[in-house]
Design a protein around this motif. Structure first.
Motif, PDB file in Angstrom:
ATOM      1  N   LEU A  30       0.839  -1.202   0.000  1.00 24.78           N
ATOM      2  CA  LEU A  30       0.000   0.000   0.000  1.00 24.78           C
ATOM      3  C   LEU A  30       0.870   1.246   0.000  1.00 24.78           C
ATOM      4  O   LEU A  30       1.967   1.247   0.579  1.00 24.78           O
ATOM      5  CB  LEU A  30      -0.879   0.023   1.262  1.00 24.78           C
ATOM      6  N   ARG A  31       0.342   2.317  -0.614  1.00 24.84           N
ATOM      7  CA  ARG A  31       0.970   3.628  -0.448  1.00 24.84           C
ATOM      8  C   ARG A  31       0.403   4.209   0.845  1.00 24.84           C
ATOM      9  O   ARG A  31      -0.819   4.326   0.999  1.00 24.84           O
ATOM     10  CB  ARG A  31       0.638   4.519  -1.640  1.00 24.84           C
ATOM     11  N   VAL A  32       1.307   4.546   1.774  1.00 27.14           N
ATOM     12  CA  VAL A  32       0.883   4.954   3.120  1.00 27.14           C
ATOM     13  C   VAL A  32       1.169   6.435   3.326  1.00 27.14           C
ATOM     14  O   VAL A  32       2.271   6.917   3.015  1.00 27.14           O
ATOM     15  CB  VAL A  32       1.640   4.142   4.199  1.00 27.14           C
ATOM     16  N   GLY A  33       0.180   7.169   3.836  1.00 23.07           N
ATOM     17  CA  GLY A  33       0.367   8.553   4.250  1.00 23.07           C
ATOM     18  C   GLY A  33       0.240   8.647   5.761  1.00 23.07           C
ATOM     19  O   GLY A  33      -0.639   7.999   6.341  1.00 23.07           O
ATOM     20  N   VAL A  34       1.100   9.411   6.394  1.00 22.98           N
ATOM     21  CA  VAL A  34       1.124   9.476   7.858  1.00 22.98           C
ATOM     22  C   VAL A  34       0.849  10.912   8.314  1.00 22.98           C
ATOM     23  O   VAL A  34       1.625  11.824   8.029  1.00 22.98           O
ATOM     24  CB  VAL A  34       2.490   9.014   8.412  1.00 22.98           C
ATOM     25  N   ILE A  35      -0.257  11.100   9.051  1.00 24.75           N
ATOM     26  CA  ILE A  35      -0.569  12.406   9.673  1.00 24.75           C
ATOM     27  C   ILE A  35      -0.644  12.164  11.169  1.00 24.75           C
ATOM     28  O   ILE A  35      -1.528  11.437  11.611  1.00 24.75           O
ATOM     29  CB  ILE A  35      -1.948  12.952   9.221  1.00 24.75           C
ATOM     30  N   GLY A  36       0.268  12.673  12.022  1.00 29.32           N
ATOM     31  CA  GLY A  36       1.467  13.332  11.679  1.00 29.32           C
ATOM     32  C   GLY A  36       2.658  12.498  12.148  1.00 29.32           C
ATOM     33  O   GLY A  36       2.530  11.457  12.790  1.00 29.32           O
ATOM     34  N   ALA A  37       3.799  13.057  11.913  1.00 29.68           N
ATOM     35  CA  ALA A  37       5.056  12.362  12.213  1.00 29.68           C
ATOM     36  C   ALA A  37       5.445  12.563  13.683  1.00 29.68           C
ATOM     37  O   ALA A  37       6.549  13.004  14.006  1.00 29.68           O
ATOM     38  CB  ALA A  37       6.154  12.872  11.294  1.00 29.68           C
ATOM     39  N   GLY A  38       4.500  12.236  14.578  1.00 30.59           N
ATOM     40  CA  GLY A  38       4.758  12.362  16.016  1.00 30.59           C
ATOM     41  C   GLY A  38       5.396  11.103  16.564  1.00 30.59           C
ATOM     42  O   GLY A  38       5.941  10.284  15.813  1.00 30.59           O
ATOM     43  N   ARG A  39       5.281  10.928  17.882  1.00 27.46           N
ATOM     44  CA  ARG A  39       5.923   9.767  18.513  1.00 27.46           C
ATOM     45  C   ARG A  39       5.344   8.457  17.989  1.00 27.46           C
ATOM     46  O   ARG A  39       6.065   7.497  17.765  1.00 27.46           O
ATOM     47  CB  ARG A  39       5.755   9.855  20.040  1.00 27.46           C
ATOM     48  N   VAL A  40       4.025   8.429  17.762  1.00 21.96           N
ATOM     49  CA  VAL A  40       3.393   7.196  17.283  1.00 21.96           C
ATOM     50  C   VAL A  40       3.442   7.096  15.759  1.00 21.96           C
ATOM     51  O   VAL A  40       3.816   6.063  15.202  1.00 21.96           O
ATOM     52  CB  VAL A  40       1.927   7.124  17.777  1.00 21.96           C
ATOM     53  N   GLY A  41       3.061   8.178  15.071  1.00 22.17           N
ATOM     54  CA  GLY A  41       2.943   8.130  13.613  1.00 22.17           C
ATOM     55  C   GLY A  41       4.246   7.757  12.930  1.00 22.17           C
ATOM     56  O   GLY A  41       4.266   6.921  12.016  1.00 22.17           O
ATOM     57  N   ALA A  42       5.350   8.363  13.366  1.00 23.95           N
ATOM     58  CA  ALA A  42       6.635   8.085  12.716  1.00 23.95           C
ATOM     59  C   ALA A  42       7.034   6.617  12.923  1.00 23.95           C
ATOM     60  O   ALA A  42       7.557   5.967  12.006  1.00 23.95           O
ATOM     61  CB  ALA A  42       7.710   9.014  13.277  1.00 23.95           C
ATOM     62  N   VAL A  43       6.755   6.094  14.116  1.00 23.41           N
ATOM     63  CA  VAL A  43       7.137   4.703  14.424  1.00 23.41           C
ATOM     64  C   VAL A  43       6.258   3.717  13.641  1.00 23.41           C
ATOM     65  O   VAL A  43       6.772   2.759  13.040  1.00 23.41           O
ATOM     66  CB  VAL A  43       7.027   4.452  15.953  1.00 23.41           C
ATOM     67  N   LEU A  44       4.947   3.967  13.607  1.00 23.59           N
ATOM     68  CA  LEU A  44       4.069   3.051  12.853  1.00 23.59           C
ATOM     69  C   LEU A  44       4.358   3.145  11.357  1.00 23.59           C
ATOM     70  O   LEU A  44       4.300   2.134  10.639  1.00 23.59           O
ATOM     71  CB  LEU A  44       2.597   3.347  13.144  1.00 23.59           C
ATOM     72  N   GLY A  45       4.687   4.349  10.894  1.00 16.73           N
ATOM     73  CA  GLY A  45       5.076   4.483   9.489  1.00 16.73           C
ATOM     74  C   GLY A  45       6.305   3.635   9.189  1.00 16.73           C
ATOM     75  O   GLY A  45       6.357   2.919   8.175  1.00 16.73           O
ATOM     76  N   ALA A  46       7.292   3.686  10.071  1.00 19.06           N
ATOM     77  CA  ALA A  46       8.509   2.884   9.881  1.00 19.06           C
ATOM     78  C   ALA A  46       8.183   1.390   9.916  1.00 19.06           C
ATOM     79  O   ALA A  46       8.738   0.597   9.140  1.00 19.06           O
ATOM     80  CB  ALA A  46       9.539   3.229  10.954  1.00 19.06           C
ATOM     81  N   ALA A  47       7.267   1.008  10.795  1.00 19.67           N
ATOM     82  CA  ALA A  47       6.893  -0.418  10.890  1.00 19.67           C
ATOM     83  C   ALA A  47       6.171  -0.869   9.619  1.00 19.67           C
ATOM     84  O   ALA A  47       6.390  -1.989   9.134  1.00 19.67           O
ATOM     85  CB  ALA A  47       6.012  -0.647  12.113  1.00 19.67           C
ATOM     86  N   LEU A  48       5.310  -0.005   9.073  1.00 20.55           N
ATOM     87  CA  LEU A  48       4.606  -0.365   7.833  1.00 20.55           C
ATOM     88  C   LEU A  48       5.587  -0.449   6.664  1.00 20.55           C
ATOM     89  O   LEU A  48       5.466  -1.319   5.794  1.00 20.55           O
ATOM     90  CB  LEU A  48       3.496   0.657   7.546  1.00 20.55           C
ATOM     91  N   ALA A  49       6.570   0.452   6.661  1.00 25.11           N
ATOM     92  CA  ALA A  49       7.597   0.393   5.611  1.00 25.11           C
ATOM     93  C   ALA A  49       8.394  -0.904   5.731  1.00 25.11           C
ATOM     94  O   ALA A  49       8.674  -1.576   4.730  1.00 25.11           O
ATOM     95  CB  ALA A  49       8.520   1.606   5.700  1.00 25.11           C
ATOM     96  N   ALA A  50       8.717  -1.277   6.968  1.00 24.65           N
ATOM     97  CA  ALA A  50       9.474  -2.522   7.182  1.00 24.65           C
ATOM     98  C   ALA A  50       8.669  -3.737   6.733  1.00 24.65           C
ATOM     99  O   ALA A  50       9.232  -4.768   6.353  1.00 24.65           O
ATOM    100  CB  ALA A  50       9.859  -2.652   8.655  1.00 24.65           C
ATOM    101  N   ALA A  51       7.335  -3.598   6.767  1.00 20.45           N
ATOM    102  CA  ALA A  51       6.469  -4.710   6.349  1.00 20.45           C
ATOM    103  C   ALA A  51       6.286  -4.746   4.835  1.00 20.45           C
ATOM    104  O   ALA A  51       5.562  -5.595   4.320  1.00 20.45           O
ATOM    105  CB  ALA A  51       5.104  -4.577   7.030  1.00 20.45           C
ATOM    106  N   GLY A  52       6.883  -3.773   4.122  1.00 21.03           N
ATOM    107  CA  GLY A  52       6.834  -3.821   2.669  1.00 21.03           C
ATOM    108  C   GLY A  52       5.941  -2.783   2.038  1.00 21.03           C
ATOM    109  O   GLY A  52       5.841  -2.723   0.811  1.00 21.03           O
ATOM    110  N   HIS A  53       5.266  -1.982   2.837  1.00 22.62           N
ATOM    111  CA  HIS A  53       4.455  -0.905   2.275  1.00 22.62           C
ATOM    112  C   HIS A  53       5.360   0.282   1.970  1.00 22.62           C
ATOM    113  O   HIS A  53       6.498   0.351   2.432  1.00 22.62           O
ATOM    114  CB  HIS A  53       3.332  -0.530   3.251  1.00 22.62           C
ATOM    115  N   GLU A  54       4.808   1.238   1.222  1.00 20.57           N
ATOM    116  CA  GLU A  54       5.620   2.392   0.824  1.00 20.57           C
ATOM    117  C   GLU A  54       5.043   3.645   1.473  1.00 20.57           C
ATOM    118  O   GLU A  54       3.894   4.023   1.187  1.00 20.57           O
ATOM    119  CB  GLU A  54       5.588   2.543  -0.705  1.00 20.57           C
ATOM    120  N   VAL A  55       5.811   4.250   2.364  1.00 22.45           N
ATOM    121  CA  VAL A  55       5.345   5.503   2.971  1.00 22.45           C
ATOM    122  C   VAL A  55       5.654   6.622   1.983  1.00 22.45           C
ATOM    123  O   VAL A  55       6.820   6.883   1.670  1.00 22.45           O
ATOM    124  CB  VAL A  55       6.011   5.756   4.342  1.00 22.45           C
TER     125      VAL A  55
END
Ligand code: NAP
Length: 318
Positions: A30-55
């Motif tokens: 999936l193409r992932v958009g993250v609002i916003g890049a706070g303590r949770v958003g940045a970490v979950l975005g990184a986890a989704l990227a590690a799972a193969g999605h594209e932030v």
């Protein structure tokens, strides 16, 4: 709350959205958009990227958000929230709780949401209702709350492994919701929409009040002349927490569990003299402890009644 077993993620999916998996599979890339890049958003975005999605985009204006994005989402452009929504098949909404409803509605007002998009928020207190303006526009709403503490450090991505997530979705979207949690390394636990407030009250009561109880006990020990309260408290509190997590009310020890009214009365006397600010909380918790011990059969009615009488008298006198 009922268990959301890992196996549920493999259950057939009836999700109709574009870009989503055929029945029974985890979401495709999936193409992932993250609002916003706070303590949770940045970490979950990184986890989704590690799972193969594209932030593909993230939002965040403050220096802290920019620094976190640079560390955890390298190369991801920081753009306004509307552009994040425009870019993503999946939109992660990780903003302060009080901001969430206005943000979702504001994005709906600008026509940003698209039919078939996925969106999840990370608030524990909110369920799906807060996503209604997006759902009205055809978005599949999910509430995925990681029940752990985030600092926004890269280590948080590893700490997600087996972290429990409170998952709420429409029943037909549950397989996708649970698959996303599993992909981020977490463990999904189903929470019905109607139970979401109680779920969050339980977590806040346990985690937040525990901190207050421990800090209060340490202060009282310091007042009693104990120089290193943490060393004195650690074995006792660790055993109590472990026992309570395993056995609930069966783990109870101490004067209430023995119906020892004299000791509880002595506590009230000494707290009134030495730490009067601590009395109200002690009375309220001793009363609740007595009620729970009675309900669990740890105290017999004739043992509990004098304790409740003492505590009610103390409350009435205050
Ligand atoms: N922190 C935890 O331990 C934890 C654990 C579980 C769940 N949660 C939940 O996760 C959510 C986010 O918490 P957090 O701790 O990550 O918060 P946070 O660190 O304060 O980050 C909030 C992010 O949202 C952005 N933001 C704020 N208002 C916005 C708006 N109106 N439009 C667009 N972006 C906006 C902020 O951008 P700027 O930096 O530019 O202000 C920041 O990037 C909350 O619902 C919280 O309850 C937090």
């Amino acid at each position: 709350m009922t268990v959301g077993p890992r196996a549920a993620a493999a259950a057939p999916s009836a999700v109709p959205a574009a870009g989503l998996p055929p029945a029974g599979r985890a979401p495709a890339r999936l193409r992932v958009g993250v609002i916003g890049a706070g303590r949770v958003g940045a970490v979950l975005g990184a986890a989704l990227a590690a799972a193969g999605h594209e932030v593909v985009a993230a939002a965040g204006l403050s220096a802290a958000s920019r620094a976190r994005a640079a560390r955890l989402l390298p190369g991801v452009p920081l753009v306004p929230a509307e552009e994040v929504v425009a870019a993503g098949d999946l939109v992660v909404l990780a903003v302060p709780d009080d901001t969430l409803a206005g943000l979702v509605a504001g994005l709906a007002g600008t026509g940003a949401w698209r039919l078939g998009q996925l969106a999840f928020h990370t608030s524990g207190a909110a369920g799906l209702a807060v996503l209604a303006p997006a759902e009205d526009a055809g978005v599949l709403p999910l509430a995925l709350h990681p029940a752990m503490t985030f600092t926004g450090a890269p280590e948080d991505v590893h700490r997600l492994l087996a972290a429990p997530f409170g998952v709420t979705s429409r029943p037909e979207h549950r397989p996708v919701a649970e698959a996303l949690v599993l992909e981020m390394g977490g463990e999904p636990w189903w929470v019905a929409e109607a139970d979401r407030g109680l779920y969050h009250a339980a977590l806040a009561s346990g985690a937040n009040h525990l901190v207050t109880l421990v800090a209060e006990a340490a202060d009282l020990l310091r007042t009693a002349g104990v120089e290193e309260p943490a060393r004195v408290l650690t074995p006792l509190l660790t055993a109590a927490l472990d026992g309570a997590l395993r056995g609930g009310d069966r783990a109870l020890t101490g004067p209430v569990s023995r119906g020892d009214v004299g000791t509880v009365a002595a506590h009230l006397q000494t707290l009134g003299e030495r730490a009067p600010d601590a009395v109200d909380a002690y009375v309220a918790l001793a009363r609740r402890t007595t009620e729970r011990a009675l309900a669990a059969g740890r105290l017999r009615p004739h043992e509990g009644a004098p304790l409740l009488d003492l505590l009610r008298a103390e409350e009435a006198a205050r």
